[in-house]
Design a protein around this motif. Structure first.
Motif, PDB file in Angstrom:
ATOM      1  N   ASN A 150     -27.029  14.364  44.603  1.00 29.57           N
ATOM      2  CA  ASN A 150     -26.962  13.952  46.004  1.00 29.57           C
ATOM      3  C   ASN A 150     -25.866  12.913  46.095  1.00 29.57           C
ATOM      4  OD1 ASN A 150     -27.207  12.855  48.532  1.00 29.57           O
ATOM      5  ND2 ASN A 150     -29.420  12.521  48.427  1.00 29.57           N
ATOM      6  N   GLU A 152     -24.322  11.410  48.355  1.00 34.42           N
ATOM      7  CA  GLU A 152     -24.469  10.258  49.259  1.00 34.42           C
ATOM      8  C   GLU A 152     -25.116   9.085  48.529  1.00 34.42           C
ATOM      9  OE1 GLU A 152     -23.309   9.953  52.252  1.00 34.42           O
ATOM     10  OE2 GLU A 152     -22.922  12.007  52.940  1.00 34.42           O
ATOM     11  N   GLU A 153     -25.886   9.394  47.485  1.00 30.48           N
ATOM     12  CA  GLU A 153     -26.539   8.345  46.695  1.00 30.48           C
ATOM     13  C   GLU A 153     -25.797   8.063  45.392  1.00 30.48           C
ATOM     14  OE1 GLU A 153     -30.537   9.558  46.050  1.00 30.48           O
ATOM     15  OE2 GLU A 153     -31.082   9.532  48.181  1.00 30.48           O
ATOM     16  N   PRO A 156     -21.899   6.221  45.645  1.00 37.05           N
ATOM     17  CA  PRO A 156     -21.905   4.759  45.828  1.00 37.05           C
ATOM     18  C   PRO A 156     -22.410   4.014  44.592  1.00 37.05           C
ATOM     19  CG  PRO A 156     -22.823   5.831  47.756  1.00 37.05           C
ATOM     20  CD  PRO A 156     -22.653   6.899  46.718  1.00 37.05           C
ATOM     21  N   ASP A 194     -14.778  17.144  51.019  1.00 39.04           N
ATOM     22  CA  ASP A 194     -15.545  16.210  51.857  1.00 39.04           C
ATOM     23  C   ASP A 194     -14.750  14.915  52.000  1.00 39.04           C
ATOM     24  OD1 ASP A 194     -17.385  14.711  53.238  1.00 39.04           O
ATOM     25  OD2 ASP A 194     -19.087  15.228  51.951  1.00 39.04           O
ATOM     26  N   ASP A 196     -14.637  13.077  54.600  1.00 38.29           N
ATOM     27  CA  ASP A 196     -15.419  12.059  55.317  1.00 38.29           C
ATOM     28  C   ASP A 196     -16.192  11.179  54.343  1.00 38.29           C
ATOM     29  OD1 ASP A 196     -14.506  12.994  57.718  1.00 38.29           O
ATOM     30  OD2 ASP A 196     -16.299  14.156  58.192  1.00 38.29           O
ATOM     31  N   LEU A 197     -16.748  11.788  53.290  1.00 35.18           N
ATOM     32  CA  LEU A 197     -17.496  11.006  52.307  1.00 35.18           C
ATOM     33  C   LEU A 197     -16.592   9.971  51.643  1.00 35.18           C
ATOM     34  CD1 LEU A 197     -20.046  10.455  50.595  1.00 35.18           C
ATOM     35  CD2 LEU A 197     -19.253  12.259  49.035  1.00 35.18           C
ATOM     36  N   ARG A 200     -16.011   7.169  53.915  1.00 32.85           N
ATOM     37  CA  ARG A 200     -17.182   6.283  53.988  1.00 32.85           C
ATOM     38  C   ARG A 200     -17.239   5.362  52.776  1.00 32.85           C
ATOM     39  NH1 ARG A 200     -19.542  11.010  55.879  1.00 32.85           N
ATOM     40  NH2 ARG A 200     -20.789  11.402  54.008  1.00 32.85           N
ATOM     41  N   MET A 201     -16.790   5.862  51.629  1.00 37.46           N
ATOM     42  CA  MET A 201     -16.760   4.991  50.444  1.00 37.46           C
ATOM     43  C   MET A 201     -15.784   3.833  50.652  1.00 37.46           C
ATOM     44  SD  MET A 201     -19.072   6.211  48.524  1.00 37.46           S
ATOM     45  CE  MET A 201     -19.854   6.754  50.059  1.00 37.46           C
TER      46      MET A 201
END
Length: 342
Positions: A150, A152-153, A156, A194, A196-197, A200-201
């Motif tokens: 995942n 998103e987890e 980061p 991705d 966008d990811l 976001r980072m």
């Protein structure tokens, strides 16, 4: 030893050419440097075991004219990577980069490359050991994640562990790597991008210099990503197959100064380099294979490519072949200009 203080790599990294196995060797990098004075260049991945255990220091050879150039290392043992980083610094490289993105089976079997995305703590220990060993900057190139992570987890968390040991700059290939079921070639195309990811980072880690990699095929696209807030853009296959399209205007458009270069002028500048390479026992094709795409999309591209491809590997082939190919391109260019003028 190189005077590293004259490089501002955080600035040079606004645009970089990706490390690519079998492609970004010293001859390719010399060509790319003639096309762009500012773009940061990377070696092919060199494994730490080859340097430390195998003593293959010839893999570190490069021409000072390539600078600024970074050495990419593959490995997973922190102590061995630290030793290899020290060898890279002694050889004169301006940066040492750790590969956490290559998905090939051969790389996985050595427990390095993209499989390291599963062990952020090990990568952090390796980066910390490398930073202690050298004065030049240590960086990382990674994927957004691997397999069923995942992202998103996990991404980061991966970045936070690296920042905690002092990492200041990273390049993120904006695709997952699937370690089983996809070939390395498929891993460059099939997993979705991705962007966008990655953006976001950058918001999560505002002090971390983040370059984005994957799918960027033009300076327009690179400028758009920089305008969106990313610190740098790394371009791979497009920079290799259409180097003039990416690099001739890079100094002006990405770095804000310098005249554009032309492939015709760069071919002329390559002649003395080719002559020196042949005088040292090298072969013409070792250099010209990287020059095949110089005129991609321009008049004469086909005759240029065909002339070099068919002739470079013949016995006695020398820079005369390159001059002949260039003259054919110039003839085609003149014909195209005349046709447009009618």
């Amino acid at each position: 030893m190189t005077d590293h203080t004259r490089y501002n790599l955080h600035r040079n990294a606004r645009l970089s050419v990706a490390p690519m196995m079998d492609w970004t060797d010293r001859h390719c990098r010399y060509l790319h440097r003639l096309l762009s004075n500012e773009t940061l260049l990377y070696t092919e991945m060199v494994t730490a075991p080859a340097l430390v255990r195998g003593g293959a220091l010839h893999l570190l050879d490069f021409d000072a004219a390539e600078q600024p150039v970074a050495l990419q290392l593959g490995g997973s043992d922190p102590a061995e990577l630290a030793q290899a980083a020290r060898l890279g610094e002694e050889a004169g490289y301006a940066e040492i980069n750790l590969n956490c993105g290559c998905p090939s089976d051969r790389v996985q079997s050595g427990t390095f490359g993209a499989v390291l995305m599963k062990d952020a703590a090990l990568v952090a220990r390796a980066v910390a050991a490398m930073r202690r060993a050298v004065d030049v900057e240590v960086t990382v190139k990674c994927r957004i994640g691997v397999d069923d992570q995942n992202v998103e987890e996990t991404l980061p968390e991966f970045l936070s562990q690296l920042v905690a040991v002092g990492l200041e700059r990273i390049t993120i290939h904006a695709r997952k790597a699937w370690l089983q079921g996809l070939s390395p070639k498929e891993n460059r195309d099939i997993p979705p991008l991705d962007y966008d990811l990655v953006q976001r980072m950058k918001m999560l880690f505002p002090n971390l210099h983040i370059s984005i990699n994957g799918g960027v095929d033009s300076l327009d696209a690179a400028e758009a990503l920089l305008d969106a807030g990313l610190d740098g853009v790394m371009i791979g296959r497009a920079a290799y197959h259409q180097p003039a399209d990416i690099l001739c205007a890079a100094d002006r458009r990405i770095f804000g100064h310098g005249p554009d270069t032309t492939p015709q002028d760069v071919v002329q500048q390559m002649i003395p380099y080719i002559d020196a390479h042949l005088a040292q026992g090298g072969r013409l094709g070792q250099v010209t294979r990287h020059m095949l795409g110089l005129f991609a999309g321009q008049p004469g591209a086909r005759v240029w490519r065909r002339t070099l491809s068919e002739g470079a590997h013949k016995a006695g082939a020398d820079s005369t072949l390159v001059r002949t190919a260039l003259a054919l391109v110039q003839d085609q260019t003149a014909l195209a200009q005349a046709a447009r003028a009618v």
